[in-house]
Scaffold this motif. Structure first.
Motif, PDB file in Angstrom:
ATOM      1  N   LYS A 224       0.917  -8.402   2.300  1.00 33.40           N
ATOM      2  CA  LYS A 224       0.000  -7.521   1.554  1.00 33.40           C
ATOM      3  C   LYS A 224       0.348  -6.042   1.812  1.00 33.40           C
ATOM      4  CE  LYS A 224      -4.754  -5.924   2.125  1.00 33.40           C
ATOM      5  NZ  LYS A 224      -6.119  -6.236   2.524  1.00 33.40           N
TER       6      LYS A 224
ATOM      7  N   THR B 198      -7.468  -1.924   4.696  1.00 25.10           N
ATOM      8  CA  THR B 198      -6.618  -1.181   3.768  1.00 25.10           C
ATOM      9  C   THR B 198      -6.095   0.119   4.403  1.00 25.10           C
ATOM     10  OG1 THR B 198      -8.595  -0.198   2.809  1.00 25.10           O
ATOM     11  CG2 THR B 198      -7.649  -2.060   1.630  1.00 25.10           C
TER      12      THR B 198
ATOM     13  N   LEU C  73      -3.660   2.286   2.289  1.00 21.79           N
ATOM     14  CA  LEU C  73      -2.673   1.478   1.552  1.00 21.79           C
ATOM     15  C   LEU C  73      -2.954   1.495   0.049  1.00 21.79           C
ATOM     16  CD1 LEU C  73      -2.398  -1.584   3.968  1.00 21.79           C
ATOM     17  CD2 LEU C  73      -0.513  -0.073   3.352  1.00 21.79           C
ATOM     18  N   ASN C  74      -4.215   1.715  -0.341  1.00 22.33           N
ATOM     19  CA  ASN C  74      -4.558   1.772  -1.771  1.00 22.33           C
ATOM     20  C   ASN C  74      -3.883   2.945  -2.473  1.00 22.33           C
ATOM     21  OD1 ASN C  74      -6.294  -0.465  -2.020  1.00 22.33           O
ATOM     22  ND2 ASN C  74      -7.908   0.688  -0.964  1.00 22.33           N
ATOM     23  N   LYS C  75      -3.556   3.984  -1.674  1.00 21.96           N
ATOM     24  CA  LYS C  75      -2.950   5.174  -2.268  1.00 21.96           C
ATOM     25  C   LYS C  75      -1.429   5.150  -2.198  1.00 21.96           C
ATOM     26  CE  LYS C  75      -6.961   8.060  -1.349  1.00 21.96           C
ATOM     27  NZ  LYS C  75      -7.558   9.010  -0.438  1.00 21.96           N
ATOM     28  N   MET C  76      -0.878   4.132  -1.583  1.00 23.26           N
ATOM     29  CA  MET C  76       0.588   4.060  -1.441  1.00 23.26           C
ATOM     30  C   MET C  76       1.185   3.132  -2.487  1.00 23.26           C
ATOM     31  SD  MET C  76       1.118   3.771   2.665  1.00 23.26           S
ATOM     32  CE  MET C  76       0.112   4.705   3.810  1.00 23.26           C
ATOM     33  N   GLY C  77       2.517   3.160  -2.592  1.00 25.99           N
ATOM     34  CA  GLY C  77       3.232   2.267  -3.499  1.00 25.99           C
ATOM     35  C   GLY C  77       4.637   2.753  -3.756  1.00 25.99           C
TER      36      GLY C  77
ATOM     37  N   SER D 106       1.862  -3.402  -0.858  1.00 19.98           N
ATOM     38  CA  SER D 106       1.081  -2.204  -1.178  1.00 19.98           C
ATOM     39  C   SER D 106       1.868  -0.918  -0.936  1.00 19.98           C
ATOM     40  CB  SER D 106      -0.184  -2.161  -0.316  1.00 19.98           C
ATOM     41  OG  SER D 106      -0.895  -3.344  -0.448  1.00 19.98           O
ATOM     42  N   ALA D 107       2.585  -0.851   0.169  1.00 17.91           N
ATOM     43  CA  ALA D 107       3.244   0.405   0.554  1.00 17.91           C
ATOM     44  C   ALA D 107       4.650   0.553  -0.025  1.00 17.91           C
ATOM     45  CB  ALA D 107       3.303   0.506   2.081  1.00 17.91           C
TER      46      ALA D 107
END
Lengths: 523, 111
Positions: free
Chosen positions: A450, A308, A383-387, A454-455
């Motif tokens: 993925k 991630t 990546l968990n904090k992106m979007g 995510s990003a």
């Protein structure tokens, strides 16, 4: 122009070395002058690489003997042993040189903005240019000891660059791991060089190849070379340091570190084909390389899909892709003693592997730079904090898609062209290898999807509502690599015919490499 | 165009074929539902529950392919465990690598 071509091998190494030491005093006086020196010196080196490549395509191997009355004079006064430092640049060496020049230039342009807020930039650019020197030296040298010296130059500067952002604890840890692994690998390599020197009284690859007997000591030396360079390349199961170090370096440096891994891979191929060549137990060594390649592809991609951290994710993919190159070239090596198999599919397998080096050298640095662009704007690699970043970073998004389609081997991108050659030739050697290679490509596409989801996709996250596209120099750096991908995608035949096949033939033709030295420099 | 042992690859031919396929897809799309209203039918509907905030509707990276990792747990657990990140372990792998390659080369060479 003729003099420039004659002296180009040493100029390509000397110019970045000189520029490295000029960077400090010039940088203290003017930041703009320092940046100009960086870009102009690397652009001039790229120009020299291009004219040298053209000369080699016309006149064959280019020999440069340091300190001789004539650069081609490898055996002065009728001597039987080449005693001076000799650079031997054939189609394979210059193929690597073209890659290194292009990526270094793109990474340097990218760094103008990416590193703009960092302190100690004069030292940063000095180290960057030293790494460029080390890389070219590894590719052009015709001497095992100098290969070690240039490997050390690239490794020491690389370690310092990985740890450059000392405010991040993991950067220091990554740099430490890199220097320990590099030092140990370098010493193992040097021990192998010592074993050969003790037997044959020379360090010149051409001379050693001519005298090689494949004795017990030669086998021990081969083992040491193979394992030392395998760990430096980052092949499974000796890859574990690789993501820890490459993840924490500035993105432009990671892009360059990928090519230094290629240079170590080039050294493996050079040692197997040009140094040991016909004396080698080619089937056994070929299979060892194939199995290492297969493991690397599979473990690399399955570990990548789990990540991630965007840079760690990219690092595991860099490992995985290098497995394709080893598998292609390994298959060619395994059938080196079988002229019929070599002609039917072995040469194509090597060409596929070498073509994949070129393609990987464009899409992987591009992808590392897009990851760097995300970090540059969000301040996180998670990546968990992106979007939703695709809303505001449209150019980065497009460049990421180009890189993704290429690495996953989706037609008509260049990654497909080289994988196509590898699949079809490797299938004839052993169908299981081709099946695993295709499976790895599918998982590669799934994992990049993925990261893409995510990003870049999804609604704009509140914390990134005001995020802007990255500055122009970063886009130009990435754009150079994307342009290379598109050109190679549209004209794969031209690239294979003009650059890749000559490199393959240079690798296979050990006699020409030996004659370059032992013929006194006459082709 | 590049030739392999059993075929060839021509990207220009592929690009032309892709353009034709895209034109056909566009033609089919043009013949689609004319009454579609943008921004009405595309609104999220969660069984009548209140709409989530933008951050909450985004699927995070660690949730993607969860089933894949669960299914391959027997592979992933030991593989991830082996990646200790400890440099001593990396060097043990290096020594083991030297031993394995040397044994293979000696056995194959009949020494």
């Amino acid at each position: 122009m003729a003099a420039l071509i004659t002296h180009s091998p040493i100029l390509i190494i000397a110019i970045p070395l000189l520029a490295a030491f000029l960077t400090l005093p010039i940088g203290m006086a003017s930041k703009k002058a320092r940046n100009a020196l960086l870009i102009v010196s690397l652009a001039f080196v790229t120009f020299l690489v291009i004219i040298l490549a053209r000369d080699i395509s016309i006149n064959g191997i280019h020999i440069y003997t340091l300190g001789a009355t004539s650069p081609e004079l490898t055996l002065p006064g009728g001597a039987m042993v080449p005693i001076r430092i000799i650079l031997e640049v054939d189609a394979m060496s210059i193929f690597m040189g073209i890659i290194w020049a292009t990526v270094s230039l793109a990474a340097a342009i990218f760094s103008l903005s990416h590193m703009a807020s960092e302190t100690g930039q004069n030292r940063f650019y000095t180290l960057l240019l030293l790494m460029v020197t080390g890389g070219f030296g590894m590719m052009f040298t015709g001497d095992l000891f100098n290969l070690f010296v240039f490997l050390e130059i690239a490794s020491i500067s690389g370690a310092a660059l990985i740890a450059f952002r000392t405010r991040f604890a993991d950067a220091v840890e990554g740099g430490f791991k890199y220097i320990v692994i590099s030092a140990v690998a370098g010493l193992i390599f040097l021990f192998g060089v010592g074993l050969l020197y003790a037997q044959y009284n020379s360090l010149n690859i051409g001379f050693l190849a001519n005298a090689m007997q494949y004795s017990t000591l030669d086998i021990i030396a081969l083992t040491l070379f193979l394992v030392a360079l395998t760990i430096k390349t980052g092949m499974v199961p000796l890859h574990m340091w690789y993501p820890d170090s490459y993840t924490v370096a500035p993105a432009n440096i990671t892009a360059m570190l990928v090519i230094t891994s290629h240079a170590c891979m080039y050294a493996v191929f050079r040692i197997c084909f040009s140094l040991y060549g016909i004396t080698l137990d080619a089937t056994t060594v070929g299979w060892i390389i194939v199995i290492i390649g297969l493991l690397t592809m599979f473990v690399g991609v399955t570990m990548a899909v789990f990540q991630t951290d965007v840079m760690r994710f990219m690092s595991y993919h860099a490992i995985s892709q290098m497995g394709y190159m080893w598998m292609g070239v390994g298959v060619g090596l395994a059938v080196l003693g079988n002229p019929e198999a070599l002609a039917t599919y072995g040469r194509d397998a090597i060409s596929g592997g070498i073509f994949h080096i070129l393609n990987h050298a464009m899409y992987k640095p591009l992808l590392f730079m897009t990851a760097g662009a995300l970090f540059h704007r969000t301040g996180t690699r998670d990546l968990n904090k992106m979007g939703g970043l695709g809303h505001n970073m449209k150019f980065t998004l497009i460049l990421y898609i180009i890189g993704t389609l290429s690495i996953a081997g989706i037609p008509p991108l260049n990654g497909f062209a080289s994988k196509f050659l590898i699949y079809e030739s490797v299938y004839q050697f052993n169908p299981v290898l081709a099946v695993v290679a295709m499976l790895v490509s599918i998982i590669t596409l799934a994992s990049f999807t993925k990261a893409f989801q995510s990003a870049f996709t999804g609604p704009q996250l509140p914390e990134y509502k005001d995020v802007k596209e990255v500055p122009k120099p970063m886009l130009i750096g990435m754009g150079i690599l994307a342009a290379g991908i598109i050109f190679t995608s549209i004209f794969p035949g031209l690239i294979v015919e003009r650059i890749v096949n000559p490199a393959t033939d240079a690798l296979i033709n050990q006699a020409a490499y030996v004659n370059g030295i032992m013929g006194g420099g006459m082709p | 165009m590049i030739e392999s042992p059993s075929g060839f690859w021509g990207p220009v031919v592929w690009i032309i074929a892709a353009i034709v396929a895209l034109l056909i897809a566009y033609f089919i799309q043009r013949r689609g539902e004319k009454a579609y209203k943008k921004g009405v039918q595309s609104e999220t509907f969660l069984m009548g529950n209140p709409k989530l905030s933008e951050g909450e509707t985004h699927v995070k990276a660690h949730n993607i392919y969860w089933g894949f990792f669960e299914g391959l747990k027997k592979y992933y657990v030991p593989t991830i465990t082996a990646h200790t990140g400890i440099i001593n372990d990396h060097l043990i792998w290096l020594i083991a690598g030297i031993a394995i390659v040397m044994i293979i080369l000696f056995v194959a060479g009949g020494i």
